[in-house]
Structures are given as structure tokens and as C-alpha cells.
Design a protein around this motif. Structure first.
Motif, PDB file in Angstrom:
ATOM      1  N   GLY A   4       4.295   3.706 -10.722  1.00 44.41           N
ATOM      2  CA  GLY A   4       4.949   2.403 -10.822  1.00 44.41           C
ATOM      3  C   GLY A   4       4.803   1.540  -9.595  1.00 44.41           C
ATOM      4  O   GLY A   4       5.801   1.069  -9.052  1.00 44.41           O
ATOM      5  N   LEU A   5       3.567   1.323  -9.097  1.00 44.52           N
ATOM      6  CA  LEU A   5       3.348   0.363  -8.030  1.00 44.52           C
ATOM      7  C   LEU A   5       3.172  -1.014  -8.664  1.00 44.52           C
ATOM      8  O   LEU A   5       2.306  -1.214  -9.516  1.00 44.52           O
ATOM      9  CB  LEU A   5       2.108   0.722  -7.205  1.00 44.52           C
ATOM     10  N   LEU A   6       4.023  -1.958  -8.273  1.00 41.97           N
ATOM     11  CA  LEU A   6       4.010  -3.291  -8.860  1.00 41.97           C
ATOM     12  C   LEU A   6       3.572  -4.325  -7.825  1.00 41.97           C
ATOM     13  O   LEU A   6       3.935  -4.232  -6.657  1.00 41.97           O
ATOM     14  CB  LEU A   6       5.394  -3.665  -9.384  1.00 41.97           C
ATOM     15  N   PHE A  30       1.677  -7.196 -11.894  1.00 36.46           N
ATOM     16  CA  PHE A  30       0.567  -6.276 -12.067  1.00 36.46           C
ATOM     17  C   PHE A  30       1.086  -4.860 -11.824  1.00 36.46           C
ATOM     18  O   PHE A  30       1.840  -4.617 -10.876  1.00 36.46           O
ATOM     19  CB  PHE A  30      -0.554  -6.574 -11.061  1.00 36.46           C
ATOM     20  N   THR A  31       0.700  -3.929 -12.663  1.00 34.75           N
ATOM     21  CA  THR A  31       1.131  -2.540 -12.508  1.00 34.75           C
ATOM     22  C   THR A  31      -0.073  -1.661 -12.206  1.00 34.75           C
ATOM     23  O   THR A  31      -1.150  -1.841 -12.772  1.00 34.75           O
ATOM     24  CB  THR A  31       1.825  -2.014 -13.779  1.00 34.75           C
ATOM     25  N   SER A  90      -1.761  -4.473 -16.719  1.00 33.26           N
ATOM     26  CA  SER A  90      -2.057  -3.169 -16.143  1.00 33.26           C
ATOM     27  C   SER A  90      -3.422  -3.251 -15.465  1.00 33.26           C
ATOM     28  O   SER A  90      -4.415  -3.647 -16.083  1.00 33.26           O
ATOM     29  CB  SER A  90      -2.077  -2.103 -17.244  1.00 33.26           C
ATOM     30  N   VAL A  91      -3.456  -2.915 -14.186  1.00 40.08           N
ATOM     31  CA  VAL A  91      -4.691  -3.037 -13.411  1.00 40.08           C
ATOM     32  C   VAL A  91      -5.540  -1.785 -13.605  1.00 40.08           C
ATOM     33  O   VAL A  91      -5.117  -0.668 -13.282  1.00 40.08           O
ATOM     34  CB  VAL A  91      -4.379  -3.243 -11.910  1.00 40.08           C
ATOM     35  N   ASN A  92      -6.725  -1.984 -14.133  1.00 45.62           N
ATOM     36  CA  ASN A  92      -7.678  -0.896 -14.304  1.00 45.62           C
ATOM     37  C   ASN A  92      -9.086  -1.448 -14.113  1.00 45.62           C
ATOM     38  O   ASN A  92      -9.274  -2.636 -13.819  1.00 45.62           O
ATOM     39  CB  ASN A  92      -7.522  -0.226 -15.683  1.00 45.62           C
ATOM     40  N   ARG A  93     -10.050  -0.601 -14.266  1.00 48.35           N
ATOM     41  CA  ARG A  93     -11.446  -1.003 -14.014  1.00 48.35           C
ATOM     42  C   ARG A  93     -11.870  -2.163 -14.902  1.00 48.35           C
ATOM     43  O   ARG A  93     -12.561  -3.079 -14.459  1.00 48.35           O
ATOM     44  CB  ARG A  93     -12.358   0.203 -14.236  1.00 48.35           C
TER      45      ARG A  93
END
Length: 389
Positions: free
Chosen positions: A310-312, A336-337, A67-70
Motif C-alpha cells: 500500500g504505497l500511495l 497512484f498505488t 495502479s502503477v505497473n509496467r
């Protein structure tokens, strides 16, 4: 001779891109084939991204999920590159003197003046003799009548004139010499492609830069997407983008005789399909393309279908990326989500870099069966593996 890396003709490159486009459509077809199964297993429910998160734990998936986050962005930034990413160095600019240097292959034109009636070089009626296009030999010398071979290699035109004048004065004390230099191959550079007027250009001085050469060639051809500059020198290849060169004057490197410069279109690409505006192959429009850039380039979300949670991003790493001691993903196949319904997700999408060959997939809310999604992603990766991408 053009390096093998850039010997491919434009029609051949377009055929390759057409093949890639067909592949992207094939991938899209694979995804569509799985949609009915996904919809029939479970009606409605959690967004696709959440189900995929579950599939990583509940299903024996052959991909790693992140999961893409900061907090995750600094980690993925250190992972190995993927796709067609040439790590070409570049030569920083330096200041050179605004003079010529005589090299082997240059041609010298000399006018020798002598008003002495008993001159060895001139007659009574003729007070000047011209020596036209005297070629500098491979060892850097020229032949001067009554003097012999004189070394002029590496001299400026003024220093060469003074040297030749002194040699002449030993036999003709009253002689005066005028010298002009025409640059040969070792004092010229080739502008091969990507400009209005490609060709071989003489270097007017030792302060001749890449941008000066491109300007002499009529500027960069219109229609080139994110044009890239390639410089070959001494068997080595250097590269940067025109945009980077314009924004960083310190990169406007000085040229040397024999250099070859190419201006080529950026050939990196990513694919998009699913609930995006277009399912297509997209050429990089700038040096760094973020996930948000990629979504915009591909036409954004389809409002009636797309799930913004849900952008993958599907990516395949080389086997070396998962070797012991290497900072990389858990598996070579990675999903990556990104959740674009949160502020953190939006900012992260602007800072997550797309790699060449990445697949950008916008999911639909009805796709919520974990096993089906896992199979779908596995099949998509399979298509890429069979195609050798």
C-alpha cells in the motif's frame, strides 16, 4: 538587475520551506485523526491498497485511482506536469574562436612609438607617447589625436591595431602602435550566486563557457542540494542542472557579453507521511526522483506498521489536464498505488517519477475501511487546496 524569479533571498526561501514543513505536519495530523475511525470500523482484513481500489468504485470519490505497473508507466509519462516544474530550455555548446572582440565600453591602452625628430606625437627626448584607458564609445569608435574618430567595434585586438596603425601612418609615416584591451561591460559576464567568489568576470575570448566561468568563480558552493544553473540572456531565462551539465559536455554553452549566471539550490520538494521513516518535506536530491528514490529519501517503511502493498502517491493536476483532447487523468485529484511485494511493482516503483509537490504515503495494514480511506484522502487533498499547493 536580478530577475524576479531569483530575487528571493536565501532566508526568505528557508522561511517558505519552513512553512511547507509545517503544512506537511498538518497533513500528517489530519491522517492521524482518521486512523482510529479506520481501525474501529473493520478489524484486520485486506490491505489498504485493495480497499482503496474498491473505494473508487463503491464510494462517490472525488479522486481517480491508478495502479502503477509496467503497462501503465508509458501512459502516465505523457500526462501534463504538476508542481513547480519549470520547463526551461538550454543553449547547446558551440565552438568559438579564441580571440577577443572589441565592444562599446571596452577601454584601449595604446603606446605609439616614433623616432622621427619632427614627430607630431613625440618630442626629441620622448620617443613614445601613451594613451591610457581610451573608452570605446557607444557607436564603437575611439578618438585618435590628429586622426579623429576610428571605428573599432567588432574587431579583434590585432585587427584594431592594424586599422589604427594605418590611420596613424597617414600623418606620421614612421609611427608604430601597440594596443592592449581591457574588457568593459559588454565583454564581461556576471556570476551572481552559488559560487565561492561571485562577481563580474571579463571574457578572455569568445570561447568562454559556463563551466569556465564557474571555475573562475572558485567552484560551486558546498552544501547546495542538486545545484541548478540559470542563465539570463536578452531578457530570456535558460536553465539546467549542474549534474546534467557535467554529464553532457555538449551543454557547456558559450557565454556572451552581458550574460548573467546563477547557481541555485534545487527548490523542488515532495512530502512524506504515514508509515514512512520520517514525515517531512524532502528537497529533490537529483533531477529525476523515482517512487523508490522517494521511499528511500523518506527513510523507507516502518517495519512494524507499513503495508508494502500500500504505497500511495497523491498528486493534484491542473484543471487543464482533464480538458477534452488532452492526454491526462480522469480527475484532477489522483492517487497512484504501488505494490512492492511483487517484482513488477518493484521495477515500476523504480521507473515511476515523483513530481514536485507529490505526497508519498505509506499505509498501515489496519486501515481497511473503504469509506474512511476515501474520506481521508479527500481531506488530505482539501488541506493542499486550502494551502494553495
Amino acid at each position: 538587475m536580478v530577475p524576479a524569479t531569483y530575487s528571493q533571498t536565501r532566508p526568505e526561501r528557508h522561511r517558505d520551506k519552513d512553512c511547507m514543513l509545517k503544512l506537511s505536519l498538518l497533513v500528517a495530523a489530519v491522517s492521524v485523526a482518521f486512523l482510529p475511525a479506520a481501525c474501529s470500523r473493520l478489524p484486520g482484513g485486506a490491505p489498504a491498497s485493495e480497499e482503496i481500489m474498491k473505494s473508487a468504485a463503491d464510494v462517490d470519490a472525488d479522486f481517480a485511482l491508478y495502479s502503477v505497473n509496467r503497462a501503465f508507466l508509458p501512459t502516465v509519462a505523457h500526462w501534463p506536469p504538476t508542481g513547480k516544474q519549470e520547463t526551461l530550455g538550454w543553449i547547446r555548446a558551440s565552438q568559438g574562436p579564441k580571440t577577443q572582440i572589441i565592444r562599446a565600453g571596452d577601454r584601449l591602452s595604446m603606446q605609439i612609438w616614433d623616432n622621427n625628430d619632427n614627430s607630431l606625437l613625440t618630442s626629441i627626448e620622448q620617443k613614445m607617447v601613451a594613451l591610457q584607458d581610451v573608452r570605446v564609445s557607444a557607436n564603437g569608435t575611439i578618438f585618435l589625436p590628429y586622426v579623429g574618430d576610428v571605428n573599432v567595434n567588432g574587431m579583434t585586438p590585432e585587427l584594431a591595431r592594424e586599422t589604427l596603425q594605418r590611420e596613424l601612418e597617414t600623418i606620421v609615416p614612421s609611427a608604430q602602435l601597440q594596443l592592449n584591451v581591457t574588457e568593459g561591460r559588454n565583454n564581461s559576464v556576471d556570476l551572481v550566486s552559488g559560487v565561492a567568489s561571485p562577481g563580474t568576470y571579463p571574457m578572455p575570448d569568445r570561447n568562454y563557457s559556463v563551466m569556465g566561468l564557474i571555475a573562475a568563480g572558485g567552484g560551486i558552493s558546498s552544501g547546495l542540494n542538486n545545484p541548478q544553473i540559470r542563465l539570463t540572456r536578452g531578457g530570456r531565462l535558460y536553465g539546467t542542472s549542474v549534474d546534467s551539465l557535467l554529464n553532457h559536455p555538449q551543454k557547456d554553452t558559450l557565454l556572451r557579453g552581458g550574460d548573467r549566471v546563477f547557481v541555485e539550490e534545487d527548490e523542488r520538494y515532495f512530502l512524506s507521511f504515514g508509515a514512512t521513516g520520517t514525515e517531512d518535506l524532502h528537497i529533490f536530491t537529483k533531477d529525476d526522483v523515482s517512487a523508490m528514490d522517494a521511499l528511500s529519501i523518506s527513510g523507507g517503511f516502518q517495519d512494524s506498521k507499513a503495508d508494502p502493498k500500500g504505497l500511495l502517491i497523491l498528486r493534484e493536476y491542473p484543471a487543464s489536464a482533464v480538458a477534452p483532447g488532452v492526454r491526462g487523468p480522469r480527475q484532477t485529484r489522483v492517487v497512484f498505488t504501488l505494490d512492492l511485494t511483487t517484482a513488477d511493482g518493484l521495477f515500476s516503483a523504480r521507473n515511476f517519477q515523483i513530481n514536485p509537490g507529490d505526497l508519498v504515503m505509506a499505509t498501515e495494514s489496519p486501515i481497511n475501511d473503504a469509506l474512511t480511506i476515501s474520506n481521508l484522502i479527500g481531506n488530505i487533498f482539501g488541506v493542499f487546496s486550502r494551502a494553495g499547493l
